[in-house]
Scaffold this motif. Structure first.
Motif, PDB file in Angstrom:
ATOM      1  N   GLY A 271       0.812  -1.213   0.000  1.00  0.00           N
ATOM      2  CA  GLY A 271       0.000   0.000   0.000  1.00  0.00           C
ATOM      3  C   GLY A 271       0.841   1.257   0.000  1.00  0.00           C
ATOM      4  O   GLY A 271       0.525   2.226  -0.701  1.00  0.00           O
ATOM      5  N   GLN A 272       1.936   1.262   0.758  1.00  0.00           N
ATOM      6  CA  GLN A 272       2.819   2.430   0.791  1.00  0.00           C
ATOM      7  C   GLN A 272       3.457   2.658  -0.573  1.00  0.00           C
ATOM      8  O   GLN A 272       3.601   3.804  -1.028  1.00  0.00           O
ATOM      9  N   TYR A 273       3.835   1.583  -1.224  1.00  0.00           N
ATOM     10  CA  TYR A 273       4.408   1.714  -2.570  1.00  0.00           C
ATOM     11  C   TYR A 273       3.390   2.306  -3.538  1.00  0.00           C
ATOM     12  O   TYR A 273       3.674   3.285  -4.248  1.00  0.00           O
ATOM     13  N   GLN A 274       2.182   1.760  -3.560  1.00  0.00           N
ATOM     14  CA  GLN A 274       1.181   2.249  -4.505  1.00  0.00           C
ATOM     15  C   GLN A 274       0.747   3.678  -4.175  1.00  0.00           C
ATOM     16  O   GLN A 274       0.496   4.485  -5.075  1.00  0.00           O
ATOM     17  N   ALA A 275       0.672   3.988  -2.886  1.00  0.00           N
ATOM     18  CA  ALA A 275       0.281   5.340  -2.492  1.00  0.00           C
ATOM     19  C   ALA A 275       1.354   6.369  -2.837  1.00  0.00           C
ATOM     20  O   ALA A 275       1.071   7.565  -2.898  1.00  0.00           O
ATOM     21  N   SER A 276       2.580   5.912  -3.071  1.00  0.00           N
ATOM     22  CA  SER A 276       3.659   6.858  -3.401  1.00  0.00           C
ATOM     23  C   SER A 276       3.562   7.379  -4.828  1.00  0.00           C
ATOM     24  O   SER A 276       4.276   8.322  -5.198  1.00  0.00           O
ATOM     25  N   PHE A 277       2.684   6.799  -5.638  1.00  0.00           N
ATOM     26  CA  PHE A 277       2.478   7.292  -7.012  1.00  0.00           C
ATOM     27  C   PHE A 277       1.623   8.560  -6.969  1.00  0.00           C
ATOM     28  O   PHE A 277       0.427   8.536  -7.264  1.00  0.00           O
ATOM     29  N   VAL A 278       2.232   9.653  -6.599  1.00  0.00           N
ATOM     30  CA  VAL A 278       1.532  10.938  -6.568  1.00  0.00           C
ATOM     31  C   VAL A 278       1.784  11.601  -7.914  1.00  0.00           C
ATOM     32  O   VAL A 278       2.805  12.256  -8.129  1.00  0.00           O
ATOM     33  N   MET A 279       0.870  11.414  -8.829  1.00  0.00           N
ATOM     34  CA  MET A 279       1.033  11.844 -10.222  1.00  0.00           C
ATOM     35  C   MET A 279      -0.038  12.871 -10.572  1.00  0.00           C
ATOM     36  O   MET A 279      -0.991  12.579 -11.301  1.00  0.00           O
TER      37      MET A 279
END
Length: 498
Positions: A271-279
């Motif tokens: 979840g932390q990895y996917q949430a890091s996609f701030v695009m």
């Protein structure tokens, strides 16, 4: 004006004066990016629209989301690209959600455990015997950290908010494990971490035929945690296993594997990895923050159409795609073409109605954010439309555009299936199911936008302005892809080929 600027201005005047008369009347090039732009009448209209809708060009919550450089997000990246989370060790999360493919897979319908070649991703990925067994298009993982209402096309992972008699609000997360509108006691704190609990339990997506003794989703997850942690029934399940060291470094803990490597911690890292996609750094958002040169004139015309209701001559897109994220987080039946294996015995996919059978939910799917939409073709719950032009045509005339889909061959007309021997099986009941969705659309408040060809082009141009500058830069998105220096704890990393 200071001396330097004055001298430059005089030099420009002298140069123009020395040109032939015809050349003097040619328009000057626009100021370089970042320079102040004069407001046009169109800019003024858009300013009024933005004020009326409270648009600021800033997506709330971005600063609170993790960064890809964070240790736990880095661990999540390693897990996301590891085929060890696939039951048969043949598929990774990234097999259907690759950052280099807009956070999705570029396919109309994804191919999970039955891929011919496990490391091939994108349009080249093929199913064994052309057997398509997943009914819905892979959504992008970009910006999933912003979602606070629901995830998946039917919203089956959902945050439910309740208000007591005193007006106090509380919330819980409902999932397929708990049942609709019931709290899942095993859910994570966030939707994006909870999301990671379900693809691994699907036989078609990631589980395959592994863990035959597991009778519940929670038991499947337990097997996976034991495999990664090298303990319990799955001890020795990986020929190479350095995951304990990776977890200890990420969580800054020296706890033993059984304590540290649970599926909860795996899901949290994913979840932390996917949430890091701030695009969300798009031309539109920069324009909304005041950079009037961020959009072309055509894109500005498209923006006006987008935000203007149909009754006032616009496209009315903002009715569902509102706010800074361009979604109202709701569910709606737009009657995109029905084809494929569906979710029902008659091969229909009734969307939200499968978990909440209210009449309004028949054929209704989650309204996606339009940020980065230009990168995520094909479109719709089953990827029936391969271009934004087709999507815009559908909003203008759904019946005609669906008919054109079938005139092109339905599933057989899509790039993914055009050369497969089984494409006709994906068309079974497709016309009948599409007509059923269209019949409900005619009874809904939806009003088609009667757009001229130029207006459609303007609208598509505006949709391209919703692309984050990093998301479309292959070098930039590589920060979210393991490289040679990234630890490979199990030697099962997906080495993507296209």
């Amino acid at each position: 004006m200071n001396n330097a600027n004055f001298l430059r201005a005089m030099a420009l005047v002298t140069a123009v004066a020395s040109l032939p008369i015809a050349a003097q009347h040619k328009p000057l090039p626009p100021p370089p990016p970042g320079q102040p732009q004069p407001n046009s009448a169109l800019d003024d209209e858009l300013s009024q629209i933005m004020r009326a809708r409270g648009i600021t060009g800033r997506v709330a919550g971005a600063q609170q989301l993790p960064r890809i450089s964070d240790p736990i997000a880095q661990l999540g990246m390693q897990l996301f690209f590891s085929k060890a989370l696939g039951g048969e060790k043949s598929v990774a999360c990234a097999s259907c959600h690759d950052p280099r493919l807009g956070g999705a897979d570029g396919l109309s319908l994804p191919i999970g455990t039955n891929a011919v070649e496990s490391d091939v991703i994108g349009p080249g990925r093929q199913a064994v015997d052309d057997d398509i067994n997943i009914p819905r298009n892979s959504p992008t993982i970009f910006n999933t950290g912003f979602a606070n209402n629901a995830l998946f096309w039917d919203g089956r992972v959902q945050r439910v908010t309740i208000t007591d008699d005193q007006g106090n609000e509380s919330s819980f997360i409902s999932t397929p494990d708990s049942g609709f509108n019931q709290p899942d006691v095993n859910a994570a704190d966030s939707l994006v971490a909870t999301l990671s609990r379900f693809p691994v339990t699907s036989r078609e997506e990631m589980r395959g035929e592994a863990f035959e003794s597991a009778e519940t989703n929670e038991q499947v997850r337990s097997h996976l945690a034991q495999r990664i942690g090298d303990y319990g029934d799955e001890a020795g399940g990986l020929a190479t296993n350095d995951w304990l060291q990776a977890f200890r470094e990420a969580f800054n803990s020296q706890a033993d594997a059984q304590t540290l490597i649970t599926f909860d911690s795996i899901a949290f890292a994913l979840g932390q990895y996917q949430a890091s996609f701030v695009m969300v750094d798009t031309d539109w958002h920069r324009y909304a923050r005041g950079d009037r040169g961020a959009l072309s004139v055509q894109q500005k015309r498209g923006a006006k159409l987008f935000f203007t209701p149909v009754a006032e001559g616009g496209a009315g897109c903002v009715g569902c795609h509102s706010g800074e994220r361009f979604t109202n987080d709701g569910f709606f039946n737009l009657a995109f073409p029905q084809y494929g294996i569906g979710t029902q015995d008659n091969q229909a996919d009734i969307g939200r109605a499968a978990i909440d059978p209210s009449p309004r939910n028949q054929f209704a799917f989650r309204v996606p954010s339009l940020i980065n939409v230009a990168l995520t073709a094909p479109y719709g719950h089953a990827g029936a439309y391969e271009s934004l032009e087709q999507v815009v045509n559908h909003y203008s005339n759904p019946e005609l555009t669906v008919e054109q889909f079938f005139q092109r061959g339905g599933a057989c007309g899509l790039k993914q299936f055009s050369l497969t021997a089984q494409c006709d099986t994906l068309n079974l009941q497709a016309r009948e199911n599409s007509e059923a969705a269209l019949a409900l659309l005619r009874q809904s408040p939806f009003v088609a936008a009667n757009l001229a060809p130029q207006q459609k082009q303007d609208l598509v141009a505006f949709l391209h302005a919703l692309t984050d500058k990093c998301a479309k830069d292959q070098q930039c998105v590589r920060r979210w892809v393991p490289n040679r220096r990234t630890p490979d704890p199990d030697n099962l990393r997906l080495h993507a080929q296209r």
